[in-house]
Design a protein around this motif. Structure first.
Motif, short mmCIF file in Angstrom:
data_model
loop_
_atom_site.label_atom_id
_atom_site.label_comp_id
_atom_site.label_asym_id
_atom_site.label_seq_id
_atom_site.Cartn_x
_atom_site.Cartn_y
_atom_site.Cartn_z
N LYS A 1 1.24 5.60 -8.17
CA LYS A 1 0.21 6.56 -8.03
C LYS A 1 -0.96 6.22 -8.68
O LYS A 1 -1.78 6.09 -8.32
CB LYS A 1 0.84 8.70 -8.50
CG LYS A 1 1.49 8.83 -7.00
CD LYS A 1 2.03 10.03 -7.62
CE LYS A 1 1.16 10.94 -7.23
NZ LYS A 1 1.39 12.38 -7.20
N GLN B 1 4.88 4.21 9.02
CA GLN B 1 4.25 3.80 7.72
C GLN B 1 3.09 2.26 7.50
O GLN B 1 2.34 2.15 6.94
CB GLN B 1 4.87 4.26 6.72
CG GLN B 1 5.58 5.47 6.26
CD GLN B 1 5.01 6.24 4.93
OE1 GLN B 1 6.15 5.05 3.42
NE2 GLN B 1 5.07 7.18 4.94
N ASP C 1 4.58 11.41 -2.98
CA ASP C 1 3.66 12.00 -2.27
C ASP C 1 4.14 12.88 -0.98
O ASP C 1 3.45 13.64 -0.98
CB ASP C 1 2.62 11.32 -1.69
CG ASP C 1 2.01 10.11 -2.99
OD1 ASP C 1 2.11 11.08 -3.42
OD2 ASP C 1 2.18 9.51 -2.92
N GLU C 2 4.89 12.46 -0.25
CA GLU C 2 5.96 12.74 1.14
C GLU C 2 7.03 12.77 0.94
O GLU C 2 7.58 11.87 0.15
CB GLU C 2 4.88 12.42 1.92
CG GLU C 2 5.29 12.18 3.20
CD GLU C 2 4.28 11.41 4.61
OE1 GLU C 2 4.27 11.63 5.69
OE2 GLU C 2 4.30 10.35 3.77
N LYS D 1 0.72 -1.07 0.16
CA LYS D 1 0.18 -0.13 0.02
C LYS D 1 1.09 1.48 -0.14
O LYS D 1 0.25 2.63 -0.29
CB LYS D 1 -0.67 0.31 1.63
CG LYS D 1 -1.64 -0.71 1.32
CD LYS D 1 -2.68 -1.04 0.09
CE LYS D 1 -3.45 -2.37 0.25
NZ LYS D 1 -4.88 -2.68 -0.77
N ALA D 2 2.19 1.12 0.61
CA ALA D 2 2.87 2.45 0.28
C ALA D 2 4.93 1.95 -0.12
O ALA D 2 4.96 0.50 0.11
CB ALA D 2 2.69 2.91 1.53
N HIS E 1 1.29 4.70 -1.85
CA HIS E 1 1.19 6.18 -0.94
C HIS E 1 3.27 5.68 -1.41
O HIS E 1 3.40 5.19 -1.71
CB HIS E 1 0.92 5.81 0.78
CG HIS E 1 1.84 7.56 0.13
ND1 HIS E 1 2.89 7.64 1.72
CD2 HIS E 1 0.69 8.75 0.45
CE1 HIS E 1 3.17 8.62 1.91
NE2 HIS E 1 1.73 9.86 1.58
N THR E 2 3.77 6.97 -1.98
CA THR E 2 5.13 6.91 -1.97
C THR E 2 5.44 8.46 -1.03
O THR E 2 5.08 9.68 -1.26
CB THR E 2 5.47 7.58 -3.42
OG1 THR E 2 4.78 8.87 -3.90
CG2 THR E 2 5.36 6.73 -5.06
N THR E 3 6.90 8.47 -0.69
CA THR E 3 7.84 8.58 0.62
C THR E 3 9.23 8.75 0.42
O THR E 3 9.71 7.67 0.14
CB THR E 3 7.45 8.15 2.14
OG1 THR E 3 6.06 8.37 1.98
CG2 THR E 3 7.85 9.27 2.70
N ARG F 1 -0.40 3.62 9.30
CA ARG F 1 -0.63 4.32 8.79
C ARG F 1 -1.71 3.48 7.31
O ARG F 1 -2.50 4.05 7.34
CB ARG F 1 -0.10 4.96 7.87
CG ARG F 1 0.50 6.58 9.57
CD ARG F 1 1.79 7.52 8.81
NE ARG F 1 1.03 8.25 7.39
CZ ARG F 1 1.74 9.37 6.69
NH1 ARG F 1 3.01 9.62 7.04
NH2 ARG F 1 1.50 9.47 5.91
N PHE F 2 -0.85 2.68 6.70
CA PHE F 2 -0.76 2.10 5.22
C PHE F 2 -1.48 0.60 5.41
O PHE F 2 -1.53 -0.03 4.60
CB PHE F 2 0.36 2.66 4.26
CG PHE F 2 0.59 4.23 4.59
CD1 PHE F 2 -0.29 5.10 3.55
CD2 PHE F 2 0.72 4.98 4.66
CE1 PHE F 2 -0.35 6.84 3.38
CE2 PHE F 2 1.66 6.00 4.67
CZ PHE F 2 1.20 6.95 4.34
#
Length: 649
Positions: free
Chosen positions: A487, A532, A514-515, A343-344, A492-494, A535-536
């Protein structure tokens, strides 16, 4: 499968269960089962040319059953006995079901169907072995490339051929044209081009000269050179790749291991249901005992989980092979399967999203404040930076080229930078904070470049700043399309970086991430990954340095860049051998395909079982049709899994 004369299949699956116990399963088939299989096949064909139901025809069909099914019968009995002893409970496998079904068919006089069942099942079994062998071939070919000998330069200068395992760090080796390089080391003399495709998958040879690093298993070109051994043969990059290969073959996907755990329970249930089904026939369906026993045998064949057992393993190994051929090595099928569910994704910045070294992006010279031309300034800057030894100097020298070679005496003064005197004037290169009186145009450019996350160096003549150079660790060309792909997948990308927040944000804006989390200390990267995950959910991490190792371990899937440190590669779950980020998006596409194919196989195989059992109860199924439909579904499942060998689009 090597040849018909020498068929060798080895399948070793070993995985740790949550209770800490490991389970291993090992098969080894020599050439005998293949010869017996084809002998039985010939007998089966010959039986069709004889009088129907004659004694000779019956003997040929019985012979075909036992010869073609020899290894099926033996494995069904021995594996069940061994597994049952080890677990102290009844642990049957699908082979025992096929053996019982074949014997049951003979009991009711269906000798032709018995032989047909065994022939198709054994054929499917060999096809699955071939599929596994075909899937592994790309990566196991690496084993043949492991160097075994080296030309050792002895103390008296003579050359002696020695075993690679005998080499020690510091030994000097001679490498002739066309030689396979024995181990990792540094070139001491000579120059050449080297084919490094076994390490990084890159087909174009790399030019190498004194001071350059060379890797074991790579192939030398036309040059001859001497080298110094820098690593033990067990610690080379190639040895680490082989470790990855072994892990990838012994680590199946979670789906595969779940199916393997389910198989004995499923078979046990079928073995319980078959006698109950036979007993129920006369009382519930008003069948005769003969018909009930016949239907029981059809039920036994129809309910066997052959296709289900073949749903995941060939597909998983095909996916791993597909990626290995393209320079992406997974330590196991479970990591590839899990990649489809992420998911991330968190990225280290330097060397992962960026090229890892600064390049000059902008230059501005205020020539109106001096008699020097822009080229005069460049000539002086190049001459000064040639005396320096730091990444920024390399970036400047790669970007600027002098027209006039100047021989300058340069001082590197801490707090001031590089200072020299030429033609009566003093020239200085340094950080902006070391200068005070700065023209408005210079200050404006400096502020603009700083906002863009760039590092700025001022150039001054007699303490008056007359130019500036902006440098930056620029993004990889592959970074933006990979971020765009992720994306589009809703991932989600960090970006995690130890650089200033402003620098990180500048890179992040360029690639559309994204972040951005800046000013991160190495020891805090793992904490960010853990946060993370909360969160994800499932999180992947890509990195290349020693300081990335804790984060790679913390992530659900850690991916190391192939040009990174040994530590990062050791702890990661997958390695991108060419440092090509697009390989990561390719791996994700392949993982999604694998997930689809495995579920297609599972659903299809169970629907076939349900259909055949239903038709059997309704009296619309005979044993011949049951054999063909059931074993045909197994063949289709295996072939569907082999589609993973085809490149992903």
């Amino acid at each position: 499968m090597e040849t018909v004369k020498q068929h060798t299949h080895q399948c070793t699956n070993e995985h740790k269960h949550e209770d800490g116990h490991s389970h291993s399963h090992h098969h080894s088939h020599g050439k005998s089962p293949v010869i017996l299989f084809f002998t039985g096949f010939v007998l089966f064909i010959a039986g069709f040319f004889l009088k129907e139901n004659s004694l000779v025809q019956t003997l040929l069909f019985v012979g075909a059953t036992f010869l073609s099914g020899y290894h099926i019968i033996i494995e069904g009995m021995t594996d069940t006995i061994q597994a049952s002893k080890a677990k102290s409970t009844f642990v049957p496998n699908v082979h025992i079901l096929m053996t019982l079904a074949a014997f049951g068919a003979m009991i009711i006089g269906k000798f032709e169907e018995s032989a047909l069942l065994i022939l198709i099942f054994a054929g499917a079994h060999f096809l699955e072995e071939y599929a596994e062998g075909r899937s592994k071939r790309e990566i196991t070919n690496l084993l043949k490339m492991n160097p075994t000998e080296a030309r050792l330069i002895q103390a008296d200068g003579t050359i002696k051929t020695v075993d690679v395992a005998a080499l020690k760090i510091g030994d000097k080796l001679q490498v002739r044209n066309g030689d396979q390089i024995a181990t990792d080391g540094i070139i001491l003399s000579g120059s050449t081009s080297i084919d490094e495709s076994s390490i990084n998958g890159e087909s174009i040879p790399r030019e190498k000269t004194v001071g350059d690093e060379v890797f074991g298993s790579t192939i030398n070109g036309n040059g001859t050179f001497t080298m110094e051994v820098t690593k033990d043969s067990s610690d080379t990059v190639f040895a680490k790749i082989l470790t990855l290969v072994n892990q990838s073959q012994n680590n199946l996907s979670k789906t595969a291991t779940k199916i393997q755990k389910l198989e004995p329970r499923y078979v046990t249930i079928v073995l319980i249901l078959v006698p109950l089904f036979i007993l129920a026939g006369p009382f519930i369906f008003n069948w005769s005992w003969n018909e009930s026993f016949y239907r029981g045998m059809v039920f036994l064949i129809s309910a066997s989980p052959c296709a289900l057992a073949a749903s995941a393993v060939p597909a998983t190994l095909s996916g791993i092979s597909n990626l290995a051929k393209r320079g992406v090595l997974f330590k196991g099928g479970s990591y590839l399967a899990n990649l489809a569910t992420i998911k991330a994704v968190a990225f280290d910045k330097t060397g992962t999203l960026t090229k890892g070294k600064p390049v000059v992006t902008d230059a501005y010279f205020l020539t109106s404040q001096t008699e020097l031309t822009e080229q005069d300034c460049i000539d002086r800057i190049v001459a000064m930076e040639k005396t320096a030894n730091h990444p920024l100097a390399n970036a400047i020298l790669e970007n600027f080229h002098a027209e006039k070679e100047l021989d300058l005496s340069v001082e590197n003064i801490i707090g001031k930078g590089l200072i020299t005197t030429y033609n009566g004037a003093t020239f200085q290169l340094g950080k902006p904070e070391t200068f005070h009186a700065v023209a408005a145009q210079i200050e404006t450019h400096n502020q603009q470049y700083a906002k863009e996350g760039k590092t700025v160096v001022y150039f001054a003549e007699n303490n008056q700043v007359i130019g500036l150079i902006a440098m930056m660790d620029v993004p990889n060309e592959e970074a933006k399309p990979v971020i765009s792909y992720l994306k589009a997948q809703g991932i989600h990308t960090t970006m995690i970086t130890g650089d200033a927040e402003q620098t990180g944000q500048a890179v992040g804006r360029q690639i559309g991430i994204d972040e951005v989390i800046g000013n991160v200390l190495p020891e805090n990267k793992a904490d960010i990954i853990a946060e993370q995950k909360v969160r994800f959910g499932s999180v992947a991490m890509l990195g290349d340095g020693v300081n990335d190792a804790p984060a790679l371990v913390t992530a659900d899937i850690g991916v190391a860049m192939g040009d990174g440190t040994d530590v990062a590669i050791d702890v990661a779950d997958a390695v991108l051998m060419q440092n090509d980020l697009t390989k990561f998006s390719y791996a994700h596409k392949t993982a999604k395909r694998l997930d689809r194919v495995v579920w297609q196989n599972i659903i299809f195989s169970m629907l076939i079982v349900l259909l055949l059992v239903t038709l059997n109860i309704l009296g619309k199924m005979d044993i011949t049709l049951g054999v063909v439909a059931h074993e045909g579904s197994t063949l289709l499942v295996i072939l569907n899994g082999l589609r993973l060998l085809i490149p992903s689009k």
